[in-house]
Design a protein around this motif. Structure first.
Motif, short mmCIF file in Angstrom:
data_model
loop_
_atom_site.label_atom_id
_atom_site.label_comp_id
_atom_site.label_asym_id
_atom_site.label_seq_id
_atom_site.Cartn_x
_atom_site.Cartn_y
_atom_site.Cartn_z
N LEU A 97 0.90 -0.77 0.26
CA LEU A 97 -0.37 0.26 0.35
C LEU A 97 0.90 1.35 -0.28
O LEU A 97 0.28 2.26 0.63
CB LEU A 97 -1.23 -0.28 0.78
CG LEU A 97 -1.57 -0.69 1.11
CD1 LEU A 97 -3.36 -0.78 2.36
CD2 LEU A 97 -3.34 -0.35 -0.07
N GLN A 98 1.78 1.03 -0.48
CA GLN A 98 2.91 2.46 -0.70
C GLN A 98 2.63 3.01 -1.90
O GLN A 98 2.48 4.94 -2.02
CB GLN A 98 4.09 1.86 -0.80
CG GLN A 98 5.17 2.47 0.43
CD GLN A 98 6.56 2.36 0.62
OE1 GLN A 98 7.53 0.73 -0.78
NE2 GLN A 98 6.88 3.47 1.23
N ASP A 99 1.10 2.78 -2.70
CA ASP A 99 1.30 2.91 -4.16
C ASP A 99 -1.09 2.89 -3.66
O ASP A 99 -0.68 1.79 -3.51
CB ASP A 99 1.30 1.81 -5.01
CG ASP A 99 2.64 2.08 -5.60
OD1 ASP A 99 3.87 2.40 -5.53
OD2 ASP A 99 3.38 0.30 -6.48
N ASP A 196 1.77 11.74 -3.07
CA ASP A 196 2.25 11.32 -1.72
C ASP A 196 2.55 10.09 -1.38
O ASP A 196 2.13 9.48 -1.43
CB ASP A 196 1.72 11.77 -0.97
CG ASP A 196 1.45 13.62 -0.63
OD1 ASP A 196 2.40 14.09 -0.60
OD2 ASP A 196 -0.06 14.05 -0.98
N ARG A 197 3.66 9.52 -1.55
CA ARG A 197 4.20 8.38 -1.68
C ARG A 197 4.40 7.98 0.17
O ARG A 197 4.81 8.63 0.75
CB ARG A 197 5.79 7.98 -1.62
CG ARG A 197 5.86 6.39 -1.88
CD ARG A 197 7.03 5.43 -2.69
NE ARG A 197 6.91 4.75 -2.52
CZ ARG A 197 7.06 3.72 -3.42
NH1 ARG A 197 5.53 3.94 -3.69
NH2 ARG A 197 7.39 2.17 -3.29
N ASP A 198 3.14 6.83 0.40
CA ASP A 198 3.04 6.27 2.25
C ASP A 198 4.14 5.48 3.20
O ASP A 198 4.59 4.75 2.04
CB ASP A 198 1.65 6.08 1.99
CG ASP A 198 0.42 7.03 1.53
OD1 ASP A 198 0.60 8.01 1.71
OD2 ASP A 198 -0.73 6.47 0.93
N PRO A 199 3.94 5.64 4.12
CA PRO A 199 4.76 4.34 4.26
C PRO A 199 4.14 2.98 4.24
O PRO A 199 3.19 2.27 3.89
CB PRO A 199 5.57 4.87 5.65
CG PRO A 199 4.35 5.52 6.29
CD PRO A 199 3.59 6.45 4.96
N ARG A 200 4.63 1.92 4.19
CA ARG A 200 4.52 0.52 4.45
C ARG A 200 3.70 0.15 5.21
O ARG A 200 3.41 1.01 6.14
CB ARG A 200 5.83 -0.39 3.55
CG ARG A 200 6.11 -0.52 5.05
CD ARG A 200 7.02 -2.09 4.76
NE ARG A 200 7.26 -2.56 3.30
CZ ARG A 200 7.00 -3.96 3.18
NH1 ARG A 200 5.88 -4.20 2.94
NH2 ARG A 200 6.98 -4.36 1.92
N ILE A 201 2.42 -0.63 4.87
CA ILE A 201 1.25 -0.01 5.57
C ILE A 201 1.78 -1.91 7.29
O ILE A 201 1.43 -1.14 8.11
CB ILE A 201 0.33 -0.86 4.81
CG1 ILE A 201 -1.60 -0.73 6.58
CG2 ILE A 201 0.04 -2.24 4.22
CD1 ILE A 201 -2.24 0.31 6.03
#
Ligand code: UDP
Ligand code: MG
Length: 315
Positions: A97-99, A196-201
């Motif tokens: 879920l980084q994308d 915005d790229r999130d940190p991995r879930i």
């Protein structure tokens, strides 16, 4: 109705998958006018990743999966995804879920406008260390300076590709793959969208610096042979310097009669030239290694099963 395949390479992602599936499902349900295929490539996971995927598939016929015989790495999982995708367009997405899947409807919209390669460009990189950001920036600079092909910065593999890009990429069967440079190399109409790229879930990254350095070297050597030219560039001034020094020594000998203190100079010269030689051997070795790997002509990956069907490797 056109079909879009979402390709998701997954390696030990049992912690992320429930979150991923929930968010993808929500997003996919909102997509009208398109058939959606969600294609997981299980890259030899040692945890419950495959079981989860199979469970989802029972409930949701849009899901398919390819199961590798062992861990082949993300790059290989991606080409397998291309091989098995049945869509008119594919979208690569990480399992962690980084994308954000919510970007996909927008990608499809841009694809409809006639773009072949809709890539997501990071505005920010949350949860990544300063060092990782810095090294990746420097790497892009070096890579770009070595080639004429335009390289997209701050983009990962998160992108939508039209069928003609997919078919082009499927023709590129080299074994040490660097998708990023391949995406640039194929060309076609590209369009970026920012996110915005999130940190991995959940779970932890499968990358470490050793893998990254390997990928970086593969990136350069798969893209260009210009490092081989370093030898030429280094050799010319080196021989010029050597020649001048040689003349100087002879003239000094003749005019003053003093023999030059040779041992220091000799040691320095030996060190200098052996250094250059080692460097150049290394570079030649890089390409030799690539040739070696390509000439073996092995399949890029082996699979155990595709959608429950056992793969026996018979043609
Ligand atoms: N991945 C894979 N094979 C590997 C390593 C990673 O298929 O050998 C997948 C992983 O499951 C994830 C994606 O590649 O979906 C990106 O991996 P990761 O998040 O660990 O990399 P990062 O985001 O830190 O670059
Ligand atoms: Mg990740």
């Amino acid at each position: 109705m056109k079909k879009v395949t979402i390709i998701i390479p997954a390696y030990n992602e049992e912690d992320s998958l429930p979150f991923l599936y929930e968010r993808i499902e929500k997003m996919v349900n909102q997509i009208e006018n398109y058939e959606v295929e969600i294609l997981f490539v299980n890259d030899g996971s040692k945890d419950k990743t495959l079981e989860l995927i199979k469970k989802y598939r029972e409930e949701d016929s849009r899901i398919s999966y390819v199961d590798f015989s062992r861990n082949f790495g993300k790059e290989t999982a991606m080409i397998a995804g291309l091989d098995y995708a049945t869509g008119d367009a594919v979208i690569f997405m990480d399992a962690d879920l980084q994308d954000p899947p919510e970007l996909i409807p927008e990608m499809i919209k841009i694809w409809e406008q006639g773009y072949d390669d809709v890539y997501a460009k990071r505005k920010s990189r949350k949860g990544e260390s300063w060092l990782k950001k810095f090294t990746s920036k420097m790497y892009y600079k070096v890579l770009q300076s070595l080639t004429n092909v335009e390289i997209q910065k701050d983009t990962g593999d998160f992108r939508l590709l039209d069928r003609r890009c997919v078919n082009a990429l499927k023709k590129m069967r080299e074994s040490q793959r660097c998708s990023k440079s391949m995406f640039s190399w194929i060309g076609y109409n590209k369009k970026e969208i920012l996110y915005d790229r999130d940190p991995r879930i959940a779970g932890s990254t499968k990358w470490n610096y050793r893998k990254l350095v390997n990928l970086a070297i593969d990136g350069i050597t798969s893209f260009t042979t210009s490092p081989l030219r370093i030898s030429t560039f280094l050799a010319i001034p080196t021989f010029l310097a050597l020649f001048i020094y040689f003349i100087y020594v002879i003239i000094k000998c003749i005019t003053t009669g003093i023999v030059v203190q040779a041992f220091q100079a000799t040691i320095l010269l030996i060190l200098f030239f052996s250094g250059i030689q080692i460097l150049l051997f290394g570079i030649v070795g890089e390409y030799l290694g690539r040739i070696f790997n390509e000439t073996k002509n092995r399949p890029l990956y082996l699979i155990k099963e595709y959608n429950g069907k056992r793969e026996t490797n018979e043609d």
